[in-house]
Design a protein around this motif. Structure first.
Motif, PDB file in Angstrom:
ATOM      1  N   ASN A  62      17.449  52.121  62.180  1.00 49.87           N
ATOM      2  CA  ASN A  62      17.437  52.913  60.957  1.00 49.87           C
ATOM      3  C   ASN A  62      17.075  52.017  59.769  1.00 49.87           C
ATOM      4  O   ASN A  62      17.174  50.785  59.849  1.00 49.87           O
ATOM      5  CB  ASN A  62      18.808  53.549  60.711  1.00 49.87           C
ATOM      6  N   LYS A 115      12.911  57.572  63.014  1.00 42.86           N
ATOM      7  CA  LYS A 115      13.017  58.408  64.218  1.00 42.86           C
ATOM      8  C   LYS A 115      12.085  57.911  65.313  1.00 42.86           C
ATOM      9  O   LYS A 115      12.426  57.961  66.506  1.00 42.86           O
ATOM     10  CB  LYS A 115      12.707  59.869  63.886  1.00 42.86           C
ATOM     11  N   LEU A 117       8.505  55.248  60.643  1.00 44.04           N
ATOM     12  CA  LEU A 117       9.592  56.217  60.606  1.00 44.04           C
ATOM     13  C   LEU A 117      10.748  55.786  61.501  1.00 44.04           C
ATOM     14  O   LEU A 117      10.547  55.451  62.674  1.00 44.04           O
ATOM     15  CB  LEU A 117       9.098  57.581  61.074  1.00 44.04           C
ATOM     16  N   ASP A 163       7.263  56.823  50.888  1.00 44.26           N
ATOM     17  CA  ASP A 163       7.898  57.910  51.632  1.00 44.26           C
ATOM     18  C   ASP A 163       8.203  57.426  53.038  1.00 44.26           C
ATOM     19  O   ASP A 163       7.303  57.267  53.867  1.00 44.26           O
ATOM     20  CB  ASP A 163       6.988  59.144  51.677  1.00 44.26           C
ATOM     21  N   LYS A 164       9.460  57.161  53.310  1.00 43.04           N
ATOM     22  CA  LYS A 164       9.870  56.641  54.612  1.00 43.04           C
ATOM     23  C   LYS A 164      10.165  57.742  55.619  1.00 43.04           C
ATOM     24  O   LYS A 164      10.675  57.461  56.703  1.00 43.04           O
ATOM     25  CB  LYS A 164      11.085  55.728  54.449  1.00 43.04           C
ATOM     26  N   GLN A 165       9.814  58.981  55.260  1.00 48.54           N
ATOM     27  CA  GLN A 165      10.004  60.086  56.196  1.00 48.54           C
ATOM     28  C   GLN A 165       8.687  60.695  56.651  1.00 48.54           C
ATOM     29  O   GLN A 165       8.672  61.736  57.294  1.00 48.54           O
ATOM     30  CB  GLN A 165      10.918  61.149  55.572  1.00 48.54           C
ATOM     31  N   GLY A 172      19.578  60.971  52.450  1.00 43.38           N
ATOM     32  CA  GLY A 172      18.840  60.107  53.365  1.00 43.38           C
ATOM     33  C   GLY A 172      17.748  59.298  52.703  1.00 43.38           C
ATOM     34  O   GLY A 172      17.112  58.459  53.352  1.00 43.38           O
ATOM     35  N   ARG A 173      17.518  59.533  51.412  1.00 41.45           N
ATOM     36  CA  ARG A 173      16.480  58.806  50.685  1.00 41.45           C
ATOM     37  C   ARG A 173      17.058  57.530  50.060  1.00 41.45           C
ATOM     38  O   ARG A 173      18.222  57.486  49.671  1.00 41.45           O
ATOM     39  CB  ARG A 173      15.896  59.686  49.585  1.00 41.45           C
ATOM     40  N   ASP A 214      11.134  57.811  48.573  1.00 38.51           N
ATOM     41  CA  ASP A 214      12.070  56.695  48.521  1.00 38.51           C
ATOM     42  C   ASP A 214      11.611  55.667  47.492  1.00 38.51           C
ATOM     43  O   ASP A 214      10.418  55.556  47.190  1.00 38.51           O
ATOM     44  CB  ASP A 214      12.158  56.010  49.890  1.00 38.51           C
TER      45      ASP A 214
END
Length: 690
Positions: free
Chosen positions: A46, A652, A650, A113-115, A71-72, A95
C-alpha cells in the motif's frame, strides 16, 4: 576527507526497535514474536501512511503527506511550537505529489492521482500554493489541457509547468518554476525558467543561454547555472555576476561519464560551486570547480571508500554544516560541532536504526527532523528538540509491519569468473537456517544502482514468506566506480549475465541456497536478465518471473505502433549504441542475447506481467515473447494490467501482482513445491497383477 563505507551489517542492528523516549504517540518495546500469520501483502505494498516530511525554513512547522479517510494523500502541517496539526490541502479526486516550503508561511505543491494507472494519465500535475495555516490557497497552473476552458483560468500557467526540486530563497511568496516545452513523451525542446508570484500568478521569464535543459540556483536562490545539450554533450553555462552575461564554463559526455565528467551539486554562500566528479581513481567524489577556468580542485572535500558520491550538501543560513551521502546505506558527515553533538545524542536514543538528521535551512528553533530506519524497520519520522533533548514521534510509513517477521540484510561481495568483485545484497528470513529456497532479484536500469541497505517491500515480502533474496550489483551498475560501470557496456546477456549466475553459485557454495529451489526475477532490464538467465543457465534456475521486461533489444530501438516511446531521442542516439550496442554492427550479438529469439530454449515455468500503457517497454515485448513460448512451454502464466505503465502505480495492482508471485513461488520452489515432492516420494506404486 576520505570516509569509510557504513558497513551496516545485520550484526550491527538489533532484532527489535525499542524507544525509551517521550513521544506524542508512544512506541512500546516490541516483544519477540511467536509464530503468527504472515503479514498481508497490502501492508507491504500500500502507499505509505506518512511520508516526505519536511521542516519549514525556520523549523517551526513540519509538513508531511498523510493518508486521509478517503484514501487520498493529504498535505498536513504541524505547528511544533503550539503542537497543533492541520490538513492544509486535501482533494477528493487526487493525491498530493511533490511539495516544498517557499517561505515559513507558504508551501508550493503539485498533485498525482494514485488511484489511476499511467494509461489514464494524460495531463500535467498542476501547481498550487497554500499557507501553512491552510489560508490563501491558489491554483497556479492547470492540471489538464482541456479543449474548452472558461475565462476564469486564463491567468493560470500551462499544464506543462513544473516545480524545481530546489529550495530557492525560501523568504517570500516568489518562487522559480520550470515551463517544459515538450515535443513528445521523453523529448522536450528546452526548459524555460519562470519567476512566479504564488499569490498573484504574475511571472517573468529568465533569459537563458539557449535551449536550456536544466537550471541550478545559487545560495541566494537565484539562477546561476544553466545546462544545455549538444551532440551528446552536457554544456555548463555560468551567469557571471560581474558582467550579468552567460558564459560557457565546461562540458562533458551526457551518458558515458569517465574521468573529468562532473555533475553540479550546489553553490556555497561565497559563490563556490561544488560538483561530483571522478578523478584518477575512477570514483566520483565532491570537489569544487573554478568558475573562471572550469578546472576541478585536485583534492576532494568528500570521498567514499569504494562508492561514487551520491547525495547533497547541507546548509543552514549559508553555512555548510555537512554532507549527506549514500555508501552501503545513507549517512552524514557533519562538519559542524553542534550537529555532531546532536547526531550523537539522537543515535544514543535510537541505537538500533540509522538516523538521518536534517536541520531547517534558516533555523530559528531547536527542532531537527529525524528519519529512522533499518533493514527490518520501515522509515519512522521524529522531531528532536536540541534544548529539551526530547525525541517525539511524528509518524510511521508502514505501521503494520512487524519487525519480528522481517529478515536481515547484508552487503556481500563475491568474485565473478573473471575475478571482478561483485557487490550483492543478501536478505535472509528471520530465524533462517541453511539451504533455503532463493529468489534472485535483478535490478532494472541496468546502468543504475540497484538498492541500498534498508527496508524494501519487495525483498522483505519475499523474506517474510521464507525465501532468501539475492540482489547482485552486476557490472554496469552505477555507484561503485567507473570501472565497474564501464565493464558492463555492451554486455547484456553476456558478462552481466555471468555475474548474476556466479552470485547464485556463490550462494549455493556458502550453503545459503538450495540448488534445486532457485528462481530468478526482475523488472525492466531485470526482467530481461531473468529470461536470459533461463536461457544461459537452465541448470541453476527452476523458474522465472518477468514484469515489464525487455525481451528483444531491437524492440527498444524500433518501438512499436501503439504508443510513442518515452526514451529520450538523445539517449537513443548517443547513449544506447555506446552502452547497449548498435543494431547493425551488433546484430548477431543482439540475436544471441534476445530472449525472444531464444524462446524455444526456455522450458521452465514462467510468470509474465506487463502494463498495457507502458511507453518504456511496450507490451509488445511481452505478447511476442508469450506467443513465441507457446510451442515449447506450457507453463506460462500471463498478467496484463491494462491501465499500468512501466511498473505498478496502483496499490491494488501491486498487491495483486505480489500475491500472484507468492502463489507462483510457493508452487515452484516454496513450501508447496516441497510438500508436493515429499508426497510424490512417499507414494508407493500399486503392484501390477501377475
Amino acid at each position: 576527507m576520505p570516509l569509510p563505507s557504513l558497513r551496516l551489517t545485520a550484526l550491527a542492528v538489533a532484532t527489535a526497535l525499542s524507544l525509551s523516549i517521550p513521544c506524542h504517540a508512544a512506541a512500546a518495546p516490541l516483544a519477540p514474536a511467536a509464530a503468527s500469520a504472515a503479514i498481508p501483502a497490502a501492508d507491504f505494498f500500500n502507499n505509505p501512511d506518512f511520508s516526505a516530511a519536511r521542516l519549514s525554513p525556520s523549523g517551526r512547522y513540519l509538513a508531511a503527506k498523510r493518508v486521509a479517510e478517503n484514501g487520498r494523500e493529504q498535505l498536513a502541517v504541524v505547528d511544533l511550537v503550539n503542537t497543533s496539526a492541520k490538513s492544509v490541502a486535501n482533494f477528493k479526486d487526487t493525491d498530493i505529489g511533490y511539495f516544498a516550503w517557499i517561505s515559513d508561511q507558504r508551501l508550493l505543491f503539485d498533485t498525482t492521482d494514485k488511484q489511476i494507472g499511467q494509461g489514464a494519465r494524460r495531463y500535467g500535475p498542476g501547481l498550487y500554493a497554500v499557507n501553512s495555516d491552510g489560508q490563501q490557497f491558489r491554483q497556479l497552473a492547470r492540471h489538464n489541457n482541456p479543449f474548452v476552458r472558461n475565462g476564469g483560468d486564463d491567468n493560470m500557467l500551462p499544464w506543462h509547468t513544473f516545480m524545481l526540486h530546489a529550495d530557492g530563497a525560501q523568504n517570500s511568496d516568489q518562487v522559480y518554476v520550470a515551463n517544459i516545452n515538450i515535443n513528445a513523451p521523453g523529448d522536450f525542446d528546452h526548459v524555460e525558467l519562470l519567476k512566479l508570484n504564488t499569490k498573484t500568478t504574475r511571472h517573468t521569464t529568465v533569459e537563458g543561454p539557449g535551449d536550456t535543459r536544466d537550471w541550478l540556483l545559487d545560495a541566494k536562490g537565484e539562477p546561476r547555472l544553466a545546462i544545455t545539450h549538444e551532440a551528446g554533450q552536457q554544456i555548463l553555462h555560468y551567469l557571471d555576476p560581474k558582467t550579468g552575461a552567460w558564459r560557457k564554463v565546461a562540458s562533458n559526455p551526457m551518458f558515458t561519464g569517465g574521468k573529468g565528467a562532473f555533475q553540479p551539486l550546489a553553490f556555497g554562500s561565497d559563490g563556490t560551486l561544488y560538483v561530483s566528479t571522478s578523478t584518477g581513481n575512477g570514483i566520483a567524489a565532491v570537489h569544487t570547480m573554478d568558475l573562471e577556468t572550469g578546472a576541478i580542485s585536485p583534492k576532494p572535500l568528500i570521498s567514499l571508500d569504494g562508492y561514487d558520491f551520491s547525495g547533497k550538501l547541507i546548509f543552514n543560513n549559508g553555512k555548510l554544516l555537512g554532507v549527506r551521502f549514500l555508501a552501503d546505506g545513507e549517512g552524514t558527515q557533519w562538519f559542524d560541532a553542534a550537529m555532531q553533538g546532536a547526531q550523537k545524542e539522537i543515535d544514543a536514543k535510537l541505537p538500533r536504526t540509522v538516523n538521518i538528521v536534517t536541520p531547517p535551512t534558516h533555523a530559528e528553533t531547536p527542532y531537527l527532523l529525524v528519519e529512522a530506519y533499518s533493514d527490518r524497520q520501515p522509515r519512522a519520522y521524529f522531531i528532536y528538540d536540541t534544548e529539551k533533548k526530547t525525541l517525539n514521534l511524528a509518524g510511521h510509513s508502514h505501521p503494520n509491519i512487524k519487525l519480528s517477521q522481517m529478515g536481515t540484510q547484508d552487503l556481500q561481495h563475491y568474485a565473478a569468473r573473471d575475478g571482478m568483485k561483485i557487490p550483492a545484497w543478501l536478505t535472509t528470513p528471520a530465524g533462517a537456517g541453511k539451504n533455503l529456497p532463493m529468489v534472485v532479484l535483478v535490478h532494472g536500469g541496468p546502468y543504475s544502482r540497484g538498492t541500498a541497505w534498508g527496508w524494501k517491500p519487495e525483498s522483505q515480502f519475499l523474506a517474510s514468506r521464507g525465501y532468501a533474496v539475492l540482489e547482485p550489483e552486476f557490472r554496469g551498475s552505477t555507484g561503485f566506480g567507473y570501472q565497474h560501470f564501464h565493464a558492463g557496456w555492451k554486455q547484456w546477456g553476456l558478462k552481466m549475465q555471468d555475474d548474476i549466475a556466479d552470485g547464485v553459485k556463490w550462494a549455493i557454495a556458502q550453503g545459503i541456497a538450495d540448488p534445486k529451489r532457485i528462481c530468478i526475477a526482475g523488472a525492466s532490464y531485470g526482467g530481461y536478465a531473468a529470461m536470459m538467465g533461463l536461457v544461459n543457465d537452465p541448470g541453476l534456475f527452476q523458474c522465472g518471473i518477468n514484469w515489464v521486461g525487455v525481451t528483444d533489444i531491437n524492440l527498444l530501438f524500433t518501438g512499436h505502433w501503439r504508443f510513442t516511446s518515452d526514451l529520450p531521442p538523445m539517449w537513443k542516439k548517443y547513449g544506447m549504441p555506446e552502452l547497449i550496442g548498435d543494431p547493425v554492427k551488433d546484430a548477431e550479438q543482439f540475436k544471441a542475447t534476445s530472449p525472444l529469439q531464444q524462446a524455444a530454449r526456455i522450458t521452465q515455468p514462467l510468470l509474465l506481467a506487463y502494463g498495457g500503457a507502458d511507453m518504456r517497454v511496450p507490451i509488445i515485448h511481452g505478447t511476442r515473447f508469450r506467443d513465441a513460448l507457446k510451442a515449447t512451454n506450457k507453463q506460462v502464466e500471463w498478467i496484463e494490467y491494462e491501465e499500468e505503465g512501466h511498473g505498478w502505480a496502483l496499490p491494488k495492482n501491486r498487491i495483486d501482482f505480489w500475491t500472484r508471485v507468492e502463489r507462483f513461488l510457493d508452487k515452484q520452489i516454496g513450501a508447496g513445491a516441497a510438500a508436493s515432492t515429499a508426497s510424490a516420494a512417499t507414494t508407493k506404486p500399486t503392484p501390477s497383477a501377475p
